[in-house]
Design an enzyme around this catalytic site. Structure first.
Site, mmCIF file in Angstrom:
data_model
loop_
_atom_site.group_PDB
_atom_site.id
_atom_site.type_symbol
_atom_site.label_atom_id
_atom_site.label_comp_id
_atom_site.label_asym_id
_atom_site.label_seq_id
_atom_site.Cartn_x
_atom_site.Cartn_y
_atom_site.Cartn_z
ATOM 1 N N ARG A 2 14.674 -2.139 -8.291
ATOM 2 C CA ARG A 2 13.219 -2.184 -8.183
ATOM 3 C C ARG A 2 12.603 -2.507 -9.539
ATOM 4 O O ARG A 2 13.034 -1.967 -10.565
ATOM 5 C CB ARG A 2 12.661 -0.848 -7.683
ATOM 6 N N PRO A 44 0.826 -1.206 0.000
ATOM 7 C CA PRO A 44 0.000 0.000 0.000
ATOM 8 C C PRO A 44 0.864 1.261 0.000
ATOM 9 O O PRO A 44 1.873 1.330 0.708
ATOM 10 C CB PRO A 44 -0.800 -0.119 1.298
ATOM 11 N N GLU A 45 0.459 2.234 -0.818
ATOM 12 C CA GLU A 45 1.172 3.504 -0.897
ATOM 13 C C GLU A 45 0.243 4.625 -0.442
ATOM 14 O O GLU A 45 -0.796 4.364 0.161
ATOM 15 C CB GLU A 45 1.704 3.699 -2.321
ATOM 16 N N LYS A 74 3.380 6.376 4.176
ATOM 17 C CA LYS A 74 2.631 5.122 4.088
ATOM 18 C C LYS A 74 2.173 4.627 5.462
ATOM 19 O O LYS A 74 1.751 3.481 5.600
ATOM 20 C CB LYS A 74 3.495 4.050 3.422
#
Length: 267
Positions: A257, A2-3, A58
Site C-alpha cells: 500500500r 471513502p473511509e 466503510k
C-alpha cells in the site's frame, strides 16, 4: 476511496434528506452493481420507505420498512449525488434510486456495489468487521487488549477491517503521523505510552476528519459546503515539508500500500 469519516458524513447528510421518504422508482444501468436481478431488486425496493441509514466500517446500510437493507460500498472511484436530474454530475450512473423528482445517484460503481439483503442476512454479511473506532464501546482497555493479541506492521493492521472498522490508506497515515509513530513499526512492539498515544490519535483524527466532512472533495448535493473540508497532514503530500518538524514527507510502499510519513518526527 471513502473511509469512515467520508461515509459517516454521507450518512448524516443523507439521513436528513431521505429518512421516512418513499422510493418511487429504481433504474439499474449496470447489473453487476447489484446482487439480484433488476426485476427482483425493483420489486423489493420500489414503494418502500427508508426508515434509517446506518454506517458500519466503510459501508452504508439503507434500512427499508419491509425488513430489507440496501448495502452500499463505494470502493475505489465510487461516489453518490443527491438531487434533480439537471443537477447531477456528467458521469455514468450505474444505479439511480428516485424519491419523486429527486434522485440518489450511484456513480462509478465499477468495483463498488449496492446489494439487497434481508435484516437477518446483513448481519452475516458484515460479521467479519472489527470494532468501530468512534463507538463509545471502543475504550482504551479494549484497544490495548486488541493490540496485545496481534502481530504485524502498524500500517497493515490499521487498514485490516477485521481488526478495526473503517480505516483505510488515508487515515492510517494520518493516525500514525499524529501518534508520531512510523507505519513500519510492529504493533506488538509498542510500549504502553505508544499504545495509548495510538488510541487517542485514532479517536482524534477520525473525529476531526468527520467534523470537517472528510478529505474527499465530492459534494453530495448542490450547495454542499461541508463535504471535503479536511486537510491531510501527510497523506498524498510527498515532497512537501512536514508542518511539525520541517522534514520532507516521503512516500513508500508498505504491505503493498502506498504510505506517506515523515522520517523526522515519526519514530
Amino acid at each position: 476511496m471513502p473511509e469512515l469519516p467520508e461515509m459517516e458524513n454521507y450518512r448524516q447528510l443523507l439521513e436528513q434528506k431521505l429518512k421516512n421518504r418513499v422510493i418511487t422508482q429504481v433504474e439499474i444501468n449496470r447489473e453487476k452493481s447489484i446482487n439480484v436481478t433488476p426485476d427482483y431488486f425493483s420489486k423489493l425496493v420500489i414503494q418502500t420507505k427508508v426508515v434509517r441509514i446506518e454506517r458500519r466500517a466503510k459501508h452504508l446500510l439503507f434500512h427499508l420498512n419491509n425488513n430489507h437493507v440496501l448495502l452500499l460500498h463505494l470502493m475505489l472511484g465510487g461516489r453518490m449525488f443527491f438531487g434533480r436530474e439537471e443537477e447531477r454530475p456528467e458521469r455514468t450512473v450505474q444505479v439511480r434510486v428516485s424519491f419523486g423528482e429527486q434522485h440518489l445517484y450511484f456513480i462509478g460503481l465499477r468495483l463498488g456495489y449496492l446489494h439487497l439483503f434481508t435484516n437477518n442476512d446483513i448481519e452475516k454479511e458484515l460479521s467479519h468487521l472489527g470494532p468501530e473506532p468512534l463507538a463509545d464501546s471502543f475504550t482504551m482497555p479494549l484497544f490495548i487488549k486488541l493490540i496485545n493479541k496481534k502481530r504485524g506492521r502498524l500500517k497493515a493492521k490499521l487498514v485490516d477491517q477485521s481488526f478495526l472498522s473503517g480505516i483505510g490508506n488515508c487515515y492510517s497515515d494520518e493516525i500514525c503521523y499524529q501518534a508520531k509513530l512510523l507505519p513500519t513499526r510492529d504493533l506488538n512492539n509498542l510500549n504502553e505510552n505508544e499504545g495509548a498515544e495510538l488510541y487517542y490519535s485514532i479517536r482524534s483524527v477520525l473525529s476531526d476528519a468527520l467534523r470537517q466532512g472528510g478529505y474527499m472533495e465530492l459534494p453530495l448535493f448542490k450547495g454542499d459546503t461541508k463535504t471535503g473540508g479536511y486537510q491531510t497532514k501527510v497523506y498524498d503530500r510527498e515532497g512537501e515539508r512536514c508542518g511539525r518538524c520541517g522534514s520532507v514527507i516521503v512516500k513508500d510502499n508498505i504491505s503493498s500500500r502506498k504510505t506517506f510519513y515523515c522520517r523526522g518526527c515519526q519514530k
